[in-house]
Design an enzyme around this catalytic site. Structure first.
Site, short mmCIF file in Angstrom:
data_model
loop_
_atom_site.label_atom_id
_atom_site.label_comp_id
_atom_site.label_asym_id
_atom_site.label_seq_id
_atom_site.Cartn_x
_atom_site.Cartn_y
_atom_site.Cartn_z
N ASN A 210 53.81 35.26 -68.70
CA ASN A 210 54.04 34.27 -69.75
C ASN A 210 55.01 33.27 -68.99
O ASN A 210 55.77 33.65 -68.01
CB ASN A 210 54.35 34.47 -70.92
CG ASN A 210 55.56 35.65 -71.09
OD1 ASN A 210 56.55 35.02 -70.46
ND2 ASN A 210 55.26 36.69 -71.36
N ASP A 279 52.05 41.29 -74.77
CA ASP A 279 51.44 41.94 -75.81
C ASP A 279 50.44 42.89 -75.33
O ASP A 279 50.12 43.79 -76.20
CB ASP A 279 51.29 41.21 -77.00
CG ASP A 279 52.61 40.61 -77.73
OD1 ASP A 279 53.56 41.42 -77.56
OD2 ASP A 279 52.52 39.62 -77.94
N LYS A 289 39.92 43.15 -55.60
CA LYS A 289 39.78 41.98 -56.02
C LYS A 289 38.37 41.42 -56.63
O LYS A 289 37.33 41.63 -56.27
CB LYS A 289 40.00 40.81 -54.98
CG LYS A 289 40.32 39.68 -55.19
CD LYS A 289 40.50 38.50 -54.17
CE LYS A 289 40.25 37.08 -54.60
NZ LYS A 289 40.28 36.35 -53.56
N ASP A 306 55.72 48.51 -77.71
CA ASP A 306 56.75 47.72 -78.01
C ASP A 306 58.02 48.25 -77.68
O ASP A 306 58.40 49.33 -78.41
CB ASP A 306 56.49 47.50 -79.61
CG ASP A 306 57.18 46.28 -80.17
OD1 ASP A 306 58.51 46.28 -79.77
OD2 ASP A 306 56.54 45.50 -80.83
N PHE A 323 64.33 38.98 -80.65
CA PHE A 323 64.17 37.67 -80.57
C PHE A 323 62.83 37.17 -80.90
O PHE A 323 61.73 37.86 -80.96
CB PHE A 323 64.18 36.90 -79.15
CG PHE A 323 65.67 36.65 -78.71
CD1 PHE A 323 66.66 37.56 -78.33
CD2 PHE A 323 65.79 35.16 -78.31
CE1 PHE A 323 67.87 37.10 -78.28
CE2 PHE A 323 67.10 35.00 -78.11
CZ PHE A 323 68.13 35.73 -78.04
N LYS A 337 59.41 39.91 -88.89
CA LYS A 337 59.37 40.52 -87.78
C LYS A 337 60.71 41.64 -87.72
O LYS A 337 60.66 42.62 -87.29
CB LYS A 337 59.62 39.45 -86.50
CG LYS A 337 58.91 39.79 -85.34
CD LYS A 337 58.55 38.84 -84.49
CE LYS A 337 57.53 37.74 -84.42
NZ LYS A 337 57.37 36.81 -83.39
N LYS A 341 60.08 45.60 -87.65
CA LYS A 341 60.40 46.29 -86.38
C LYS A 341 61.64 47.09 -86.41
O LYS A 341 62.31 47.70 -85.51
CB LYS A 341 60.50 45.39 -85.13
CG LYS A 341 59.51 44.58 -84.66
CD LYS A 341 59.70 43.97 -83.27
CE LYS A 341 58.25 43.44 -83.05
NZ LYS A 341 58.07 43.15 -81.35
N1 CTP Z 1 59.13 42.74 -78.04
C1 CTP Z 1 59.15 44.31 -77.16
N2 CTP Z 1 58.07 44.60 -76.77
C2 CTP Z 1 57.08 44.06 -77.07
C3 CTP Z 1 56.90 43.06 -77.62
C4 CTP Z 1 57.82 42.40 -78.14
O1 CTP Z 1 60.27 44.55 -77.02
N3 CTP Z 1 55.74 44.61 -76.51
C5 CTP Z 1 60.40 42.22 -78.39
C6 CTP Z 1 60.79 41.16 -77.89
O2 CTP Z 1 61.57 41.14 -76.71
C7 CTP Z 1 61.16 40.27 -78.95
C8 CTP Z 1 60.71 40.86 -80.13
O3 CTP Z 1 59.98 41.91 -79.96
O4 CTP Z 1 62.76 40.75 -79.35
C9 CTP Z 1 59.56 39.93 -81.00
O5 CTP Z 1 58.59 39.58 -79.90
P1 CTP Z 1 57.14 38.89 -80.53
O6 CTP Z 1 56.36 39.26 -79.33
O7 CTP Z 1 57.29 37.76 -80.71
O8 CTP Z 1 56.82 39.87 -81.65
P2 CTP Z 1 55.55 40.27 -82.17
O9 CTP Z 1 55.87 41.51 -83.32
O10 CTP Z 1 54.57 40.72 -81.17
O11 CTP Z 1 54.94 39.12 -83.14
P3 CTP Z 1 53.76 37.94 -82.85
O12 CTP Z 1 52.87 38.34 -83.47
O13 CTP Z 1 54.49 36.77 -82.78
O14 CTP Z 1 53.42 38.16 -81.44
#
Ligand code: CTP
Length: 401
Positions: A210, A279, A289, A306, A323, A337, A341
């Site tokens: 990303n 994610d 490749k 996560d 964040f 969130k 979490k």
């Molecule tokens: N995060 C993490 N590990 C992941 C995904 C997220 O540690 N695999 C942490 C990010 O660093 C951030 C927080 O979780 O602090 C929120 O991330 P986000 O990807 O926005 O959260 P999601 O719960 O995956 O929500 P969304 O549905 O918006 O993707």
């Protein structure tokens, strides 16, 4: 002493018998993980050789304002900017006098005038010279200018007399440096943080990732160090240099980030997840490749770990800050969130409109149980400092309740 680790320290040496202790000082600073550059005055080189200091510091020694080789390697302004701290040890009566008058007649004096870093001086001289009103006045002037005086100690002197004027011992100088970086609202706190993107390989040449630049996370790491915390930063690939005073661990994939965080989460009091973690990752990484021999290519993806939820689920859970980057319904998604979490705090930001990913600016809505604070749009460094102040407040409020 971890606070000295990774710091850039200029050791200034002036003329005096105590200069022999500077060699040990430089050796010990290096062993503590500091980067050291030595600047010697013309009289200092009469007491100890630049070669000794070069060998111990691992860097060329700077002796003259107009020395073309040293100047070419790093000019006085560059040196002044490079340093996190300048420690002049020993500082002779003559040097203190020159500094108190703002003279810039040699490299060390110029550097002390040109730097914005903290300057420490460790006076070393005969007891009568130290007690002289002129020296005392010079020291008062220096203290008013923000220079930190270390010592001198009382005791036996090289001249055979006994009294105040001995340079502090190396151990005491190291403690003073360390203490300097241990002040602030997060003093003594171990803080772990993730930053940057993660990368998930598709085949040997392609990956999913990303736009995260890591700027916000690195700025938060820097602000945390300035607040006195001991900081470990687990970072995905970025173009940024490891901030001074931070221990950086480079990772690429989410699984690597998760492992690195697990290995360092024990005994940390605060965890901040600024990383933009992928994610999903390809369910299988192709060994060769992928060739474009089909009209449509379907990638099968699986969820990644996560990282933040894993830390928040630990029995020894630290104060966890997440964040949330959202394009709409900022507060609603962020609240959700935070609960999902198991977080103590969440910093939410809107992405787009010159904010968020890869932008120099950010603005945050920070939420915690029963509270909310807006951090207005500003440079990420300023926003990071405001966030760290808030985290320190909430962390202390929570641990004392
Ligand atoms: N995060 C993490 N590990 C992941 C995904 C997220 O540690 N695999 C942490 C990010 O660093 C951030 C927080 O979780 O602090 C929120 O991330 P986000 O990807 O926005 O959260 P999601 O719960 O995956 O929500 P969304 O549905 O918006 O993707």
């Amino acid at each position: 002493m971890a606070r000295v680790n990774g710091r850039r320290i200029i050791v200034g040496v002036t003329g005096g018998i105590a200069a022999y202790k500077s060699a040990e000082l430089v050796r010990r600073l290096r062993r503590k993980g500091a980067e050291v550059r030595v600047v010697m005055t013309a009289s200092a080189v009469e007491f100890i050789t630049p070669l000794t200091m070069q060998a111990l510091s691992g860097n060329p020694v700077h002796t003259s304002l107009l020395d073309s080789s040293a100047e070419a390697a790093m000019g006085h302004i560059e040196l002044a900017r490079w340093a996190d701290a300048v420690l002049v040890a020993p500082a002779s009566a003559n040097f203190l006098a020159r500094m108190a008058h703002g003279l810039a007649d040699d490299l060390l004096a110029t550097l002390c005038l040109a730097t914005e870093a903290v300057v420490f001086v460790a006076p070393a001289m005969n007891r009568v010279m130290w007690a002289h009103p002129a020296t005392q006045h010079n020291c008062q002037v220096l203290e008013q200018c923000g220079v930190k005086l270390l010592g001198p100690a009382d005791g036996e002197q090289a001249c055979g007399e006994t009294g105040a004027g001995r340079m502090l011992e190396v151990e005491q100088l190291l403690d003073a440096l360390s203490n300097h970086w241990q002040q602030g609202p997060l003093a003594g706190c171990r803080l772990l943080l993730t930053a940057g993107p993660t990368r998930e390989a598709i085949d040997p040449v392609r990956y999913i990732s990303n736009h995260s630049s890591g700027k916000m996370g690195y700025a938060v790491a820097e602000a945390a160090v300035d607040a006195g915390a001991e900081v470990v930063l687990v970072s995905g690939p970025t173009a940024l240099a490891c901030p001074s005073g931070v221990e950086c661990l480079a990772v690429e994939t989410t699984a690597e980030m998760s492992e690195a965080v697990k290995a360092r989460a024990e005994n940390c009091q605060i965890f901040i997840a600024t990383a933009a973690v992928a994610d999903y990752r390809p369910a299988a990484v192709q060994a060769k490749k992928i060739k474009k021999d089909t009209a449509v290519l379907l990638l099968s993806l699986e969820r990644t770990e996560d990282v933040l939820s894993q830390v928040a689920a630990r029995p020894d859970k630290p104060f966890c800050v997440g964040f949330a980057a959202e394009t709409n319904d900022l507060e609603k998604y962020a609240q959700d969130k935070m609960q999902r979490k198991g977080l103590d705090m969440i910093a939410a930001n809107l992405v787009g409109d010159g904010l968020g990913f890869n932008a120099p600016d950010n603005a945050l809505t920070v939420l915690w149980s029963g509270g909310k604070q807006e951090i207005p749009r500003a440079d990420k460094g300023i926003v990071a400092r405001a966030l760290i102040t808030l985290i320190a407040e909430r962390y202390h409020a929570q641990s004392s309740s």
